[in-house]
Each structure stands twice: as structure tokens, then as C-alpha cells.
Design an enzyme around this catalytic site. Sequence first.
Site, PDB file in Angstrom:
ATOM      1  N   HIS A  76       0.926  -1.292  -0.059  1.00 25.27           N
ATOM      2  CA  HIS A  76      -0.019   0.157   0.142  1.00 25.27           C
ATOM      3  C   HIS A  76       0.934   1.298  -0.015  1.00 25.27           C
ATOM      4  O   HIS A  76       1.679   1.326   0.848  1.00 25.27           O
ATOM      5  CB  HIS A  76      -1.211   0.205   1.254  1.00 25.27           C
ATOM      6  CG  HIS A  76      -1.850   1.343   1.263  1.00 25.27           C
ATOM      7  ND1 HIS A  76      -3.092   1.312   0.588  1.00 25.27           N
ATOM      8  CD2 HIS A  76      -1.441   2.605   1.877  1.00 25.27           C
ATOM      9  CE1 HIS A  76      -3.429   2.574   0.601  1.00 25.27           C
ATOM     10  NE2 HIS A  76      -2.585   3.423   1.568  1.00 25.27           N
ATOM     11  N   ASP A 114     -15.148   2.947   7.618  1.00 17.49           N
ATOM     12  CA  ASP A 114     -13.953   3.601   7.186  1.00 17.49           C
ATOM     13  C   ASP A 114     -14.597   4.448   5.943  1.00 17.49           C
ATOM     14  O   ASP A 114     -14.239   5.649   6.032  1.00 17.49           O
ATOM     15  CB  ASP A 114     -13.024   2.900   6.589  1.00 17.49           C
ATOM     16  CG  ASP A 114     -11.921   3.922   5.962  1.00 17.49           C
ATOM     17  OD1 ASP A 114     -11.519   4.681   6.692  1.00 17.49           O
ATOM     18  OD2 ASP A 114     -11.703   3.670   4.928  1.00 17.49           O
ATOM     19  N   ARG A 131     -14.383  13.193   7.498  1.00 21.00           N
ATOM     20  CA  ARG A 131     -12.940  13.915   7.976  1.00 21.00           C
ATOM     21  C   ARG A 131     -12.848  14.671   6.733  1.00 21.00           C
ATOM     22  O   ARG A 131     -12.161  15.761   7.022  1.00 21.00           O
ATOM     23  CB  ARG A 131     -11.843  12.797   8.244  1.00 21.00           C
ATOM     24  CG  ARG A 131     -12.164  11.862   9.280  1.00 21.00           C
ATOM     25  CD  ARG A 131     -11.188  10.689   9.269  1.00 21.00           C
ATOM     26  NE  ARG A 131      -9.813  11.072   8.984  1.00 21.00           N
ATOM     27  CZ  ARG A 131      -8.972  10.267   8.173  1.00 21.00           C
ATOM     28  NH1 ARG A 131      -9.679   9.047   7.733  1.00 21.00           N
ATOM     29  NH2 ARG A 131      -7.778  10.549   7.887  1.00 21.00           N
ATOM     30  N   SER A 149      -7.618   4.099   9.183  1.00 22.46           N
ATOM     31  CA  SER A 149      -8.401   4.140   7.760  1.00 22.46           C
ATOM     32  C   SER A 149      -7.587   3.200   6.809  1.00 22.46           C
ATOM     33  O   SER A 149      -8.246   2.221   6.293  1.00 22.46           O
ATOM     34  CB  SER A 149      -8.483   5.427   7.335  1.00 22.46           C
ATOM     35  OG  SER A 149      -8.855   5.493   5.870  1.00 22.46           O
ATOM     36  N   LYS A 160      -9.044  -1.209   6.146  1.00 24.46           N
ATOM     37  CA  LYS A 160      -9.151  -1.982   4.885  1.00 24.46           C
ATOM     38  C   LYS A 160      -8.130  -3.029   4.509  1.00 24.46           C
ATOM     39  O   LYS A 160      -8.288  -3.913   4.020  1.00 24.46           O
ATOM     40  CB  LYS A 160      -9.037  -0.871   3.960  1.00 24.46           C
ATOM     41  CG  LYS A 160     -10.217   0.304   3.909  1.00 24.46           C
ATOM     42  CD  LYS A 160     -10.275   1.138   2.720  1.00 24.46           C
ATOM     43  CE  LYS A 160      -9.255   1.907   2.500  1.00 24.46           C
ATOM     44  NZ  LYS A 160      -9.318   3.080   3.115  1.00 24.46           N
TER      45      LYS A 160
END
Length: 428
Positions: A87, A166, A173, A188, A192
Site C-alpha cells: 500500500h 471507514d 473527515r 483508515s 481496509k
Amino acid sequence: MAPESFDAVDVIRTKRDGGELSHAQIDWIIDAYTRGQVGDEQMAALNMAIFLNGMTRAEIARWTQAMIDSGETMSFATLSKPTTDKHSTGGVGDKITLPLGPLVSAFGVAVPQLSGRGLGHTGGTLDKLEAIPGWQADVPNDRMMQILEDSGAVVAAAGAGLAPADKKLYALRDITSTVDSIPLIASSIMSKKIAEGTAALVLDVKVGSGAFMKDLDTARELARTMVDLGTDAGVNTRALITDMTTPLGRCIGNSLEVRESVEVLAGGGPADIIELTCELARNMLDLAGVHDADVEAALKDGRAMDSWKKMIAAQGGDPDAPLPVAPHTHDVLAEHDGYLTELDALAVGVGSWRLGAGRARKEDPVQATAGIELHAVLGDKVTRGQKLMTLHTETPERFDRALESVLPGITIGETAPAARTLIHDRIS
């Protein structure tokens, strides 16, 4: 309906006054907000209290778990091969997922990449791949398992069922100026990734003008927090902190970045893309139990390209089809001789976005062909009148606004700048 077990006002007050939320409070408020029992205005107040007062490691871990528990989880335990994922926190020209998935899968490791779309100046992997004729982002879970077993890599849209809390929290947010809170960013991302079910995860935490984290200390704090969350959840997790002061590679924009990724898979491409792709691949493979893999050889001998063609075809794409090209271009020329001492990532990213490569709102369309092609990169010697970059778009009226962003980000000086450090740190 059963009575609510807590009161949102009490939970907000605890965090407002610098207290630590209990596990039961966190579980309740995430669940109640996801169900609509706690309103946006109350959750916005709690987010702001977290933004101002922070969270302990135990609070962040529980907050993350509560978001995972708000929806479905996936498991790849039935696959015959280990799984590993990557990621990135997002950057300009960050196309690394495209060559990385096929490269890692060439070593017999499955790479389930659940990716997103671009928002603002950072591009989305799905938008890039959709520039390939026929390619589809939506892959049902049973089909995903089949592709991972057969060809080893999938890049797909994350299902709405993964961590729905999320999705709801992020939207809130975004409109309440509480995005850049490390506990909220870390939970967050990791909710996931943990829900996705991968056994190993390498995080690419970007730092610099074009990144979310502007300085090394906050990038390290975010990386450490996410590695701890992954480790606590039983996911073998490691982070690299990498440079985003200037764009990655020479192409920014959807079809342009696919073209450059294919060059890397064909054994060529820019040095920084190759370096980062290979370093991330080595770390992903190492966590998956494949040690000392010669990843550079797999780029050069065609194994990674074979994996790419399988991956694209498995999702309906034609890997041999010509990529779309923008009908309108504009060249930016060097105004005098010297060295390119600054090529600011944010300036180039916003310029590409203004050309049509990105979106301001989730529902906006993107142009597959829009973006910026760099003919010179940081540190290059340039001469007056030399082409520095080419802007691409389907709508030429966008050139002026793009240039307003790009031109102030270019500096030509008399002496060469210090060499770029691409990988700043490793955290495990």
C-alpha cells in the site's frame, strides 16, 4: 430497538478532556455511527477531539478493529500459495503497483491488490488501468480467487462491504478538516488492508511536497503506527519511507503511466521506478517467505511481462492494444541554461490534475489521456529552449490553469543539486 449502551456526548467529552477511550466505548461508537444512531455532527466533534489530543496505541488498535468489524472480511487461506500486498500513501507519478504486482507474482506469490481511485493531485491505480481497452476493475470474490490461483496478481476495486465504517468516516473527515491525523489515517488504511485478508503487507509511506506527509518525523510516526497495527493484527508488516519531493518516473497521468510501466516490465524505464519497484518486490517476497529473489532478472528476462499480460487479460483487458493518446499537447521549454534544481512534485501533480488526469470529487470523470510527460528530471543539465515537459489533454482550454501550477515548480540553477535519496528509511 435495544437501548444504546453509551451516550455519544460522554464519549466525546472523554476524548475532548484528554482521556483514553475504553474498548467498549470505541466498539459502540463505531457501530452506532455506521448504523446511523450517532449523527455526523457528533462524530465530527469526536474526530476533532482525536485530531487535537491523539490516541494511545491501544485505542488506535481497537478503533481499527472496530472498523474491520463493521463489515465483511476476506480470507485467502484456501489458496495454494502465500499472499503479500503493498500500500502506498499516494504520490505523483506513483505507478509502482502496475509493474510490482506482476513482478512479485512471477515468483509464485499471490498479490491481491484492492485499490482505489484518484482524488486531488494523487492518481488512482484503477484510473490508470482503465486506460487499457477492455480492462475491468470490478472482480467478484470467487473470480478473484481463481485469478490469484491461476495467474497470481489482481488489481481490483475494494468491495463496499470491506470496512464500511471507514468509508463513512473518511467522507466526514474530508469535509471537517480532520484528514491529517495520524491515528485516523493509520486506522483508515489498515482497517481496509487487514480486512482484505493478506498475510503480509509492505507499506510505501511517501514524504515530501507531493505527499500527504511533508516531513520525515511525521512520515516515520505514521509508518511506525501502521506497522504496529498490522503486527498486532497478525499481518507480517514492514514500511519503507520514500521520497516524493519530485515526481516518480517521467510520466504523470493515466495512460501515460501505463505506458511507462510497460517499459519497466520490458526491461527498460526510468531508474527511480526500477529501484523502488525492485526494493518493494524484495520486501514483499521476503515477508512471504521467498528470500534473496533476483527481481531485477525477472524484469529483464520477460517473466514479469508474462505475468502482466496474464493479469490484464484475466480482467478483460487487451495487453497488446494501443493505449489512448491525447489530441492536444503543449511543450514547456527551458528559459535559460543550467541545472534543473527543482521540479516540485505537488506543482506537477496539481498541473496534471488540472489537465483532466484527476478528480476534485469522487463522482467526477477523468481523462485517460491527460497528464504530463517529463523530458528532464531533477539534476539534469538543460539548455535554453530545450523541451522540459509536454502537457497532454483532451481539452486545450485547460492548459493555462495547468501552467499556473507547473511553472512555479520549475527552478533552473547554476549548480547541480545534491543527488536524490529515494528510500529514506525502513521500519519493521
